[in-house]
Write a protein that holds these residues in place. Structure first.
Motif, PDB file in Angstrom:
ATOM      1  N   LYS A  20      40.542  30.354  46.335  1.00 19.91           N
ATOM      2  CA  LYS A  20      40.188  29.691  45.081  1.00 19.91           C
ATOM      3  C   LYS A  20      39.585  30.686  44.091  1.00 19.91           C
ATOM      4  N   PHE A  21      38.700  31.528  44.598  1.00 18.08           N
ATOM      5  CA  PHE A  21      38.041  32.509  43.740  1.00 18.08           C
ATOM      6  C   PHE A  21      39.034  33.533  43.202  1.00 18.08           C
ATOM      7  N   ARG A  22      39.820  34.126  44.088  1.00 17.34           N
ATOM      8  CA  ARG A  22      40.717  35.205  43.661  1.00 17.34           C
ATOM      9  C   ARG A  22      41.875  34.693  42.819  1.00 17.34           C
ATOM     10  N   SER A  23      42.358  33.479  43.108  1.00 19.50           N
ATOM     11  CA  SER A  23      43.461  32.942  42.300  1.00 19.50           C
ATOM     12  C   SER A  23      43.010  32.616  40.891  1.00 19.50           C
ATOM     13  N   ALA A  24      41.736  32.228  40.744  1.00 21.09           N
ATOM     14  CA  ALA A  24      41.208  31.947  39.403  1.00 21.09           C
ATOM     15  C   ALA A  24      41.259  33.198  38.546  1.00 21.09           C
ATOM     16  N   ILE A  25      40.981  34.358  39.142  1.00 24.18           N
ATOM     17  CA  ILE A  25      41.039  35.624  38.406  1.00 24.18           C
ATOM     18  C   ILE A  25      42.480  36.079  38.233  1.00 24.18           C
ATOM     19  N   GLY A  26      43.272  35.974  39.316  1.00 22.37           N
ATOM     20  CA  GLY A  26      44.641  36.483  39.274  1.00 22.37           C
ATOM     21  C   GLY A  26      45.551  35.702  38.359  1.00 22.37           C
ATOM     22  N   LYS A  27      45.509  34.373  38.430  1.00 23.64           N
ATOM     23  CA  LYS A  27      46.412  33.560  37.617  1.00 23.64           C
ATOM     24  C   LYS A  27      46.071  33.629  36.132  1.00 23.64           C
ATOM     25  N   SER A  28      44.793  33.689  35.834  1.00 31.69           N
ATOM     26  CA  SER A  28      44.378  33.705  34.424  1.00 31.69           C
ATOM     27  C   SER A  28      44.593  35.065  33.774  1.00 31.69           C
ATOM     28  N   ARG A  29      44.541  36.129  34.575  1.00 35.95           N
ATOM     29  CA  ARG A  29      44.701  37.509  34.094  1.00 35.95           C
ATOM     30  C   ARG A  29      43.678  37.861  33.010  1.00 35.95           C
ATOM     31  N   VAL A  30      42.520  37.268  33.105  1.00 30.71           N
ATOM     32  CA  VAL A  30      41.481  37.563  32.114  1.00 30.71           C
ATOM     33  C   VAL A  30      40.751  38.862  32.449  1.00 30.71           C
ATOM     34  N   ILE A  31      40.854  39.301  33.708  1.00 30.41           N
ATOM     35  CA  ILE A  31      40.243  40.565  34.125  1.00 30.41           C
ATOM     36  C   ILE A  31      41.338  41.455  34.692  1.00 30.41           C
ATOM     37  N   ILE A  32      41.408  42.676  34.201  1.00 26.73           N
ATOM     38  CA  ILE A  32      42.406  43.635  34.673  1.00 26.73           C
ATOM     39  C   ILE A  32      41.704  44.748  35.454  1.00 26.73           C
ATOM     40  N   PRO A  33      42.442  45.495  36.297  1.00 25.97           N
ATOM     41  CA  PRO A  33      41.819  46.508  37.161  1.00 25.97           C
ATOM     42  C   PRO A  33      40.991  47.555  36.433  1.00 25.97           C
ATOM     43  N   THR A  34      41.288  47.825  35.175  1.00 18.35           N
ATOM     44  CA  THR A  34      40.548  48.869  34.458  1.00 18.35           C
ATOM     45  C   THR A  34      39.262  48.356  33.814  1.00 18.35           C
ATOM     46  N   ASP A  35      39.006  47.062  33.922  1.00 18.03           N
ATOM     47  CA  ASP A  35      37.817  46.479  33.284  1.00 18.03           C
ATOM     48  C   ASP A  35      36.535  46.864  34.020  1.00 18.03           C
ATOM     49  N   HIS A  36      35.454  46.906  33.262  1.00 14.53           N
ATOM     50  CA  HIS A  36      34.108  47.020  33.828  1.00 14.53           C
ATOM     51  C   HIS A  36      33.409  45.721  33.470  1.00 14.53           C
ATOM     52  N   VAL A  37      33.135  44.885  34.470  1.00 15.48           N
ATOM     53  CA  VAL A  37      32.594  43.557  34.206  1.00 15.48           C
ATOM     54  C   VAL A  37      31.098  43.516  34.466  1.00 15.48           C
ATOM     55  N   LEU A  38      30.436  42.638  33.743  1.00 18.46           N
ATOM     56  CA  LEU A  38      29.002  42.425  33.887  1.00 18.46           C
ATOM     57  C   LEU A  38      28.803  41.046  34.508  1.00 18.46           C
ATOM     58  N   VAL A  39      28.227  40.991  35.702  1.00 11.66           N
ATOM     59  CA  VAL A  39      28.041  39.737  36.417  1.00 11.66           C
ATOM     60  C   VAL A  39      26.633  39.222  36.176  1.00 11.66           C
ATOM     61  N   ALA A  40      26.539  37.973  35.723  1.00  9.21           N
ATOM     62  CA  ALA A  40      25.237  37.345  35.494  1.00  9.21           C
ATOM     63  C   ALA A  40      24.719  36.783  36.814  1.00  9.21           C
ATOM     64  N   TYR A  41      23.533  37.224  37.215  1.00  5.25           N
ATOM     65  CA  TYR A  41      22.972  36.818  38.507  1.00  5.25           C
ATOM     66  C   TYR A  41      21.593  36.209  38.311  1.00  5.25           C
ATOM     67  N   SER A  42      21.442  34.954  38.770  1.00  4.27           N
ATOM     68  CA  SER A  42      20.154  34.274  38.643  1.00  4.27           C
ATOM     69  C   SER A  42      19.380  34.264  39.953  1.00  4.27           C
ATOM     70  N   GLY A  43      20.077  34.489  41.055  1.00  9.75           N
ATOM     71  CA  GLY A  43      19.461  34.398  42.364  1.00  9.75           C
ATOM     72  C   GLY A  43      19.796  33.099  43.067  1.00  9.75           C
ATOM     73  N   GLY A  44      20.407  32.140  42.360  1.00  8.01           N
ATOM     74  CA  GLY A  44      20.764  30.846  42.935  1.00  8.01           C
ATOM     75  C   GLY A  44      21.991  30.923  43.830  1.00  8.01           C
ATOM     76  N   PRO A  45      22.366  29.804  44.466  1.00  7.25           N
ATOM     77  CA  PRO A  45      23.478  29.802  45.419  1.00  7.25           C
ATOM     78  C   PRO A  45      24.825  30.197  44.818  1.00  7.25           C
ATOM     79  N   ALA A  46      25.129  29.723  43.607  1.00  7.56           N
ATOM     80  CA  ALA A  46      26.433  30.019  43.018  1.00  7.56           C
ATOM     81  C   ALA A  46      26.572  31.489  42.651  1.00  7.56           C
ATOM     82  N   SER A  47      25.575  32.063  41.998  1.00  6.79           N
ATOM     83  CA  SER A  47      25.664  33.466  41.620  1.00  6.79           C
ATOM     84  C   SER A  47      25.576  34.379  42.843  1.00  6.79           C
TER      85      SER A  47
END
Length: 443
Positions: free
Chosen positions: A56-83
């Motif tokens: 589910k996680f990887r297909s959301a990224i792969g099908k949408s193609r919103v992130i490509i291999p050359t990207d540098h992404v910033l992940v928002a982390y709160s410390g909660g279960p989802a992040s």
């Protein structure tokens, strides 16, 4: 982070991982192993469930193609279960070579609004830093109050640079927290008339700060841990708050309203219960952090009431959350909406340029009549002269944000980007004043 606060969706008492050896796995049909029950009649063995969640996680990224291999992404982390699950998904994907983009993590500290000691605050943030560093990701730290310094375009402007420091030692944490000043943010929250408005302002400010940090670091993708449960609550809440035109942006896999920075939601197809089950099976620890919402009584805001309503329905009708999220995916913005300009606060397209025969116009007239105006007076007053919104700020805000600050007495409490937008409108009006026709004049 539900855009850094997934704790906004509380787990219900029976929202725990259930292991049952009497049921069959819906995938492999084995009966001799415990199964994970996340929804009624939807049981997986542990192995199949982990495969399902990762897919589910990887297909959301792969099908949408919103992130490509050359990207540098910033992940928002709160410390909660989802992040926390989000970081683990990314770590495992990078180890297996399935995810090839670079990852950095940002934590927005919001404890300045909570009544705890400086020592407790630092201990909580230290634990967040330790958790992220264990995953092998670089961590950047900033404070929510920095959002009050953002310039009118969403970028740090002039001398008001957003303070965001990379954490390499415990002294870095103390350095960032020691310079935080919540006075401006607290004054703004105190000035807002309702808890619903306060919650919405914090969410908007948090998103703006994430985008500003990404721009400042030179990256163009911000990944947040918004689950399907959170998004379904947000959809219903947005409708109730007059933000229906923004539903597609607030809940899509990729939110491109900010132009050069996109917000990405790869957990969009997983609900909170599935995330909690994944964390338990993978021994993923989360960090319990008090939140400003905790000091507001439960049920005193639109979002809190909507949360209870949606999660309650989900327990008895497991298709509730998927159906709400799926329906929102079919909604889109009206053609030409971007040409109308952007809201100075939430950056969505302005939705207030409507005709005479519109729901918005009807609401405005009804409001004027309820204030004691005559029918003729109410019909001649347009939304642009809304007296409940201070100054000329109203012309720079979408309808939902106008409702949020409705009743705010002093424009000085607003962030600089909003006040700058209002001043720009005043300057433009003064420049063209001589070309404007006065009321009652003939052409």
């Amino acid at each position: 982070m539900c855009s850094v606060n997934e704790e906004a969706v509380p787990a219900l008492p029976n929202n725990r991982l259930q292991l049952d050896g009497e049921l069959k796995c819906v995938k492999c049909r084995r009966e001799d192993v415990p199964v994970v029950v996340t929804r009624v009649n939807d049981a997986f063995c542990q192995e199949c469930f982990l495969v399902y969640a990762v897919h589910k996680f990887r297909s959301a990224i792969g099908k949408s193609r919103v992130i490509i291999p050359t990207d540098h992404v910033l992940v928002a982390y709160s410390g909660g279960p989802a992040s926390s699950a989000l970081l683990h998904f990314m770590q495992q994907g990078m180890i297996e070579g399935k995810l090839r983009f670079k990852v950095s993590v940002v934590h927005i500290d919001e404890l300045g609004l909570v009544s705890i000691s400086a020592e407790e605050r630092k201990a909580k943030v230290d634990k967040v830093a330790h958790t992220v560093q264990q995953r092998g990701f670089p961590l950047f730290l900033t404070c929510l109050e920095e959002g009050m310094k953002i310039g009118c375009s969403g970028q740090a402007g002039g001398d008001s640079v957003v303070r965001c420091q990379e954490v390499t030692s415990q002294s870095d944490v103390g350095d960032v927290l020691g310079k935080s000043d919540t006075a401006a943010l607290q004054s703004m929250l105190d000035a807002l008339p309702s808890i619903s408005a306060k919650e919405e302002f914090i969410r908007v400010l948090r998103n703006q700060l994430l985008v500003a940090v990404a721009r400042q670091l030179g990256w163009r993708k911000v990944v947040v841990g918004d689950t399907a449960t959170l998004l379904s609550v947000r959809i219903m809440t947005d409708m109730a708050k007059g933000k229906g035109s923004q539903v597609s942006l607030d809940t899509s896999i990729g939110d491109g309203r900010y132009g050069d920075v996109m917000m990405v939601r790869p957990l969009r197809d997983l609900n909170l219960k599935e995330v909690e089950a994944y964390n338990k099976l993978q021994n993923v620890d989360s960090v319990s952090i008090p939140h400003v919402h905790d000091k507001w009584h439960r049920g005193n805001s639109i979002e809190q009431l909507t949360t209870v309503f949606v999660t309650g329905l989900q327990e008895n009708f497991p298709s509730t959350v998927p159906n709400i999220v799926r329906t929102s995916g079919k909604l889109g913005q009206e053609d030409g909406s971007r040409e109308r300009g952007q809201c100075a606060l939430c950056q969505s397209s302005l939705d207030t340029s409507v005709g005479e025969a519109s729901a918005l116009r009807a609401v405005e007239i009804s409001e004027r009549l309820s204030e004691g105006a005559t029918v003729s007076d109410a019909e001649t007053v347009c939304l642009e002269s809304d007296r409940s919104v201070p100054g000329d700020v109203r012309g720079s805000l979408c309808y939902g944000c106008r409702l949020m600050i409705k009743g705010l007495k002093d424009i000085s409490f607003l962030p600089p980007r909003v006040k700058s937008a209002a001043l720009s409108r005043d300057e433009m009006r003064s420049q063209i004043a001589e070309y404007l026709l006065e009321e009652g004049s003939e052409t």
